[in-house]
Write a protein that holds these residues in place. Structure first.
Motif, short mmCIF file in Angstrom:
data_model
loop_
_atom_site.label_atom_id
_atom_site.label_comp_id
_atom_site.label_asym_id
_atom_site.label_seq_id
_atom_site.Cartn_x
_atom_site.Cartn_y
_atom_site.Cartn_z
N ALA A 24 0.83 -1.21 0.00
CA ALA A 24 0.00 0.00 0.00
C ALA A 24 0.86 1.26 0.00
N MET A 25 1.94 1.24 0.78
CA MET A 25 2.84 2.39 0.84
C MET A 25 3.50 2.66 -0.51
N GLU A 26 3.89 1.59 -1.20
CA GLU A 26 4.54 1.76 -2.50
C GLU A 26 3.54 2.24 -3.55
N ILE A 27 2.34 1.72 -3.52
CA ILE A 27 1.30 2.18 -4.45
C ILE A 27 1.01 3.66 -4.21
N ALA A 28 0.93 4.04 -2.94
CA ALA A 28 0.68 5.45 -2.61
C ALA A 28 1.80 6.33 -3.14
N GLN A 29 3.03 5.86 -3.08
CA GLN A 29 4.15 6.64 -3.59
C GLN A 29 4.00 6.86 -5.10
N GLY A 30 3.53 5.82 -5.81
CA GLY A 30 3.29 5.96 -7.23
C GLY A 30 2.20 6.98 -7.53
N VAL A 31 1.12 6.95 -6.76
CA VAL A 31 0.05 7.94 -6.93
C VAL A 31 0.60 9.35 -6.74
N ASP A 32 1.41 9.53 -5.72
CA ASP A 32 1.91 10.86 -5.38
C ASP A 32 2.90 11.41 -6.41
N GLU A 33 3.34 10.58 -7.32
CA GLU A 33 4.20 11.05 -8.41
C GLU A 33 3.40 11.78 -9.49
N ILE A 34 2.08 11.64 -9.45
CA ILE A 34 1.22 12.28 -10.46
C ILE A 34 0.78 13.65 -9.95
N HIS A 35 1.17 14.68 -10.66
CA HIS A 35 0.84 16.05 -10.27
C HIS A 35 -0.67 16.27 -10.38
N GLY A 36 -1.26 16.80 -9.31
CA GLY A 36 -2.67 17.12 -9.33
C GLY A 36 -3.56 16.15 -8.58
N VAL A 37 -2.98 15.06 -8.08
CA VAL A 37 -3.74 14.09 -7.30
C VAL A 37 -2.85 13.59 -6.17
N SER A 38 -3.45 13.22 -5.04
CA SER A 38 -2.68 12.73 -3.90
C SER A 38 -3.23 11.39 -3.45
N SER A 39 -2.50 10.73 -2.56
CA SER A 39 -2.92 9.44 -2.01
C SER A 39 -3.46 9.62 -0.60
N LYS A 40 -4.36 8.74 -0.23
CA LYS A 40 -4.86 8.69 1.14
C LYS A 40 -4.88 7.21 1.54
N ILE A 41 -4.08 6.85 2.54
CA ILE A 41 -3.94 5.46 2.95
C ILE A 41 -4.85 5.17 4.14
N ARG A 42 -5.66 4.14 4.02
CA ARG A 42 -6.58 3.74 5.08
C ARG A 42 -6.64 2.22 5.18
N THR A 43 -7.10 1.73 6.34
CA THR A 43 -7.25 0.30 6.55
C THR A 43 -8.67 0.02 7.09
N VAL A 44 -8.93 -1.24 7.41
CA VAL A 44 -10.24 -1.63 7.93
C VAL A 44 -10.05 -2.39 9.24
N PRO A 45 -11.06 -2.40 10.11
CA PRO A 45 -10.92 -3.09 11.40
C PRO A 45 -10.89 -4.60 11.26
N GLU A 46 -10.29 -5.24 12.26
CA GLU A 46 -10.36 -6.69 12.36
C GLU A 46 -11.79 -7.10 12.67
N ILE A 47 -12.14 -8.34 12.33
CA ILE A 47 -13.39 -8.93 12.79
C ILE A 47 -13.07 -10.32 13.34
N SER A 48 -14.02 -10.91 14.07
CA SER A 48 -13.81 -12.25 14.60
C SER A 48 -15.03 -13.10 14.30
#
Length: 209
Positions: A24-48
């Motif tokens: 996810a961090m590497e994909i976000a870095q790729g996104v951030d290389e594009i001028h005019g758009v940024s990345s937002k990294i998020r996750t989801v909670p565990e379940i049982s």
């Protein structure tokens, strides 16, 4: 890096041992290389098996949990999960299963999306996981973007990497050079597509009127 003034690509992942998070961090870095758009990294909670969402509202470390508003307002989506018997992890599926309000409202229609995964073995279900992760995104009306073979690393990798999306063989301690290249390429492609679709929206609205 996040920037509230820019349209953003949401990098939404679930990770137990850190491999999918690294992707996810590497994909976000790729996104951030594009001028005019940024990345937002998020996750989801565990379940049982005994209860549904079990985690606190704010995780102890790592990315914040994704809100419904963040998903609805993204310009593009990269969805990542480790493989669980050839499918996405239950925590990610549970999150997606609870987005029917966005489906009803058409909030995700015409937004670009891509998928990524990691497995513990070479034949551990990477491709089936990526393909099945696409299905709910298609139901949401999203535009699926894979990895084209113009990416040289796709033909030379001996670990992760598929045309359906970036992948990682987590029996390796770290992402390989080819896996990193493909993650960043996926981020750049998704960011570029998101930006192009945003720029075309006024034209599409005018034509439909």
């Amino acid at each position: 890096m996040e920037n509230v003034m820019k349209p953003y690509v949401l990098i939404l992942y679930y990770s137990r041992n850190g491999a999918t998070q690294d992707m996810a961090m590497e994909i976000a870095q790729g996104v951030d290389e594009i001028h005019g758009v940024s990345s937002k990294i998020r996750t989801v909670p565990e379940i049982s098996a005994n209860t549904e969402a079990t985690d606190p509202d704010i995780p102890n470390s790592g990315a914040l949990y994704c809100t419904r508003e963040e998903l609805a307002n993204c310009a593009g989506l990269a969805l990542g999960s480790p493989t669980r018997y050839g499918n996405m992890a239950a925590a990610m599926k549970y999150f997606l299963d609870n987005t029917s309000d966005l489906w009803i409202n058409g909030a995700m229609i015409n937004k670009p999306a891509s998928v990524f995964t990691s497995t513990g073995s070479m034949h551990g279900g990477q491709e089936s996981t990526l393909l099945t992760m696409m299905v709910p995104l298609l139901h949401h009306g999203m535009v699926i973007a894979g990895l084209p073979y113009s990416e040289q690393a796709l033909t030379q990798t001996v670990s992760g990497g598929t045309p359906y999306g970036a992948s990682h063989l987590s029996s390796n301690d770290q992402l390989t050079d080819d896996e990193i290249v493909l993650c960043r390429a996926q981020g750049r492609r998704l960011g570029s597509l998101a930006l192009k679709l945003i720029q075309e929206e006024p034209m599409l609205a005018a034509n439909s009127g």
